[in-house]
Design an enzyme around this catalytic site. Sequence first.
Site, PDB file in Angstrom:
ATOM      1  N   HIS A   1      -6.359  -2.210  14.078  1.00 56.87           N
ATOM      2  CA  HIS A   1      -7.749  -1.775  14.064  1.00 56.87           C
ATOM      3  C   HIS A   1      -8.528  -2.462  15.261  1.00 56.87           C
ATOM      4  CE1 HIS A   1      -7.289   0.305  10.423  1.00 56.87           C
ATOM      5  NE2 HIS A   1      -6.770  -0.783   9.925  1.00 56.87           N
TER       6      HIS A   1
ATOM      7  N   ASN B   1      -1.898  -7.838  11.233  1.00 59.34           N
ATOM      8  CA  ASN B   1      -1.779  -6.471  11.391  1.00 59.34           C
ATOM      9  C   ASN B   1      -2.840  -6.246  12.457  1.00 59.34           C
ATOM     10  OD1 ASN B   1      -2.492  -3.802  11.593  1.00 59.34           O
ATOM     11  ND2 ASN B   1      -1.137  -3.428   9.928  1.00 59.34           N
TER      12      ASN B   1
ATOM     13  N   HIS C   1      -1.768  -5.585   1.806  1.00 59.84           N
ATOM     14  CA  HIS C   1      -2.679  -4.407   1.902  1.00 59.84           C
ATOM     15  C   HIS C   1      -3.799  -4.819   0.859  1.00 59.84           C
ATOM     16  CE1 HIS C   1      -4.103  -0.431   1.814  1.00 59.84           C
ATOM     17  NE2 HIS C   1      -3.172  -0.216   2.800  1.00 59.84           N
TER      18      HIS C   1
ATOM     19  N   HIS D   1       1.350  -0.411  13.040  1.00 63.33           N
ATOM     20  CA  HIS D   1       1.657   0.726  12.572  1.00 63.33           C
ATOM     21  C   HIS D   1       1.464   1.899  13.545  1.00 63.33           C
ATOM     22  CE1 HIS D   1       1.142   3.588   8.830  1.00 63.33           C
ATOM     23  NE2 HIS D   1       2.070   4.053   9.702  1.00 63.33           N
TER      24      HIS D   1
ATOM     25  N   ARG E   1       1.583   5.688  13.752  1.00 61.97           N
ATOM     26  CA  ARG E   1       1.430   6.724  13.067  1.00 61.97           C
ATOM     27  C   ARG E   1       1.647   7.985  13.680  1.00 61.97           C
ATOM     28  NH1 ARG E   1      -1.513   7.096   8.645  1.00 61.97           N
ATOM     29  NH2 ARG E   1      -2.305   5.278   7.726  1.00 61.97           N
TER      30      ARG E   1
ATOM     31  N   GLU F   1       5.396  -0.769  11.287  1.00 62.33           N
ATOM     32  CA  GLU F   1       5.436  -0.037  10.155  1.00 62.33           C
ATOM     33  C   GLU F   1       5.484   1.371  10.611  1.00 62.33           C
ATOM     34  OE1 GLU F   1       1.604  -0.373   8.060  1.00 62.33           O
ATOM     35  OE2 GLU F   1       1.870  -2.516   7.935  1.00 62.33           O
TER      36      GLU F   1
ATOM     37  N   ARG G   1      -3.357   7.588  15.840  1.00 59.57           N
ATOM     38  CA  ARG G   1      -4.705   7.556  15.951  1.00 59.57           C
ATOM     39  C   ARG G   1      -5.298   6.048  16.400  1.00 59.57           C
ATOM     40  NH1 ARG G   1      -5.677   6.815   9.352  1.00 59.57           N
ATOM     41  NH2 ARG G   1      -4.502   8.899   9.232  1.00 59.57           N
TER      42      ARG G   1
ATOM     43  N   GLU H   1       8.036  -5.461   0.876  1.00 59.71           N
ATOM     44  CA  GLU H   1       6.713  -5.705   1.049  1.00 59.71           C
ATOM     45  C   GLU H   1       5.752  -5.129  -0.337  1.00 59.71           C
ATOM     46  OE1 GLU H   1       4.406  -4.994   4.550  1.00 59.71           O
ATOM     47  OE2 GLU H   1       2.343  -5.189   3.515  1.00 59.71           O
TER      48      GLU H   1
ATOM     49  N   THR I   1      -2.611   3.654   4.459  1.00 54.92           N
ATOM     50  CA  THR I   1      -1.694   3.668   3.630  1.00 54.92           C
ATOM     51  C   THR I   1      -2.211   3.806   2.180  1.00 54.92           C
ATOM     52  OG1 THR I   1      -0.400   2.540   5.215  1.00 54.92           O
ATOM     53  CG2 THR I   1       0.663   3.093   3.172  1.00 54.92           C
TER      54      THR I   1
HETATM   55  N1  PXP Z   1       1.047  -3.767   4.705  1.00 57.64           N
HETATM   56  C1  PXP Z   1       0.906  -2.438   4.759  1.00 57.64           C
HETATM   57  C2  PXP Z   1       2.355  -1.645   4.420  1.00 57.64           C
HETATM   58  C3  PXP Z   1      -0.063  -1.513   5.414  1.00 57.64           C
HETATM   59  O1  PXP Z   1       0.177  -0.375   5.496  1.00 57.64           O
HETATM   60  C4  PXP Z   1      -1.362  -2.478   5.587  1.00 57.64           C
HETATM   61  C5  PXP Z   1      -2.246  -1.572   6.475  1.00 57.64           C
HETATM   62  O2  PXP Z   1      -1.889  -1.084   7.638  1.00 57.64           O
HETATM   63  C6  PXP Z   1      -1.208  -3.508   5.343  1.00 57.64           C
HETATM   64  C7  PXP Z   1      -0.298  -4.145   5.060  1.00 57.64           C
HETATM   65  C8  PXP Z   1      -2.442  -4.373   5.776  1.00 57.64           C
HETATM   66  O3  PXP Z   1      -3.667  -3.982   5.189  1.00 57.64           O
HETATM   67  P1  PXP Z   1      -4.923  -4.441   5.311  1.00 57.64           P
HETATM   68  O4  PXP Z   1      -5.385  -3.747   6.464  1.00 57.64           O
HETATM   69  O5  PXP Z   1      -5.832  -3.910   4.226  1.00 57.64           O
HETATM   70  O6  PXP Z   1      -4.944  -6.025   5.298  1.00 57.64           O
END
Ligand code: PXP
Length: 238
Positions: free
Chosen positions: A9, A6, A190, A42, A44, A69, A48, A150, A100
């Site tokens: 960030h 992901n 997550h 994601h 949003r 996402e 952001r 997931e 999330t």
């Molecule tokens: N899965 C989902 C559905 C999420 O919303 C996120 C966070 O954006 C992640 C996985 C990844 O989580 P993390 O950034 O804590 O690894």
Amino acid sequence: MRLAVNIDHFATLREARKSAEPEPVLAALIAEQAGAEGIVCHLRRDRRHIKERDLLLLREAVKTKLNLEMAATAEMQKIALKVKPDVVSLVPERPEELTTEGGLNVAADRVHLGPFVRRLQKAGIRVSIFIDPDIGQIRTAGELGVDLIEINTGKYADLKPGIARDEALAQVMEAAEFGLGLGLEVHAGHGLNYHNVLPIVAIPQISELSIGFSIVARAAIGGLDNAVREMRALLEKR
Ligand code: PXP
């Protein structure tokens, strides 16, 4: 076990300065080059971090699998149908949340989600639902006809090693077994990091992990030494 990275960030860092860097698309390509089997972002409602521009470029650039996402809203459905990611992951979204906070409540929202999921699938998009390790919720997700789930590892990831964490892990294991038994592909994610990922990796029913924050954090620290050396070298040019 596949790894989907992901990249949100990298965009968070870019938006901290409303700058052009770091470029999340470049981050995606480097992640793929390093072995990631998928890229997740994601979009949003408040934009952001990831913007539509990022999503369009990612669709062009990502060679593995692009997973978008998003919340199950009309606005996001329209964007998904235009961009056609390989997978859409439906997540709950609260404007004030930092990240999330839990799985989607499919049982409470099934009337809305059924046609929403089918519309995306008709366009050739596989649909995933981010879901807590709760057998009832997973059963409903199966009834909705999603392609995959997931499992939310957030509760497990927030706990320190000990009995409570073992219980949270057992819930993830049970949920994975139940989901696979329904014929669903089972992913998880997550809060996973370099310290807590191994017990999740050991769950045979889970075929893919979605990991973001810990990888971005490690990249920032791991890359710092070189970044300072490169700047120092420029300062030597006087
Ligand atoms: N899965 C989902 C559905 C999420 O919303 C996120 C966070 O954006 C992640 C996985 C990844 O989580 P993390 O950034 O804590 O690894």
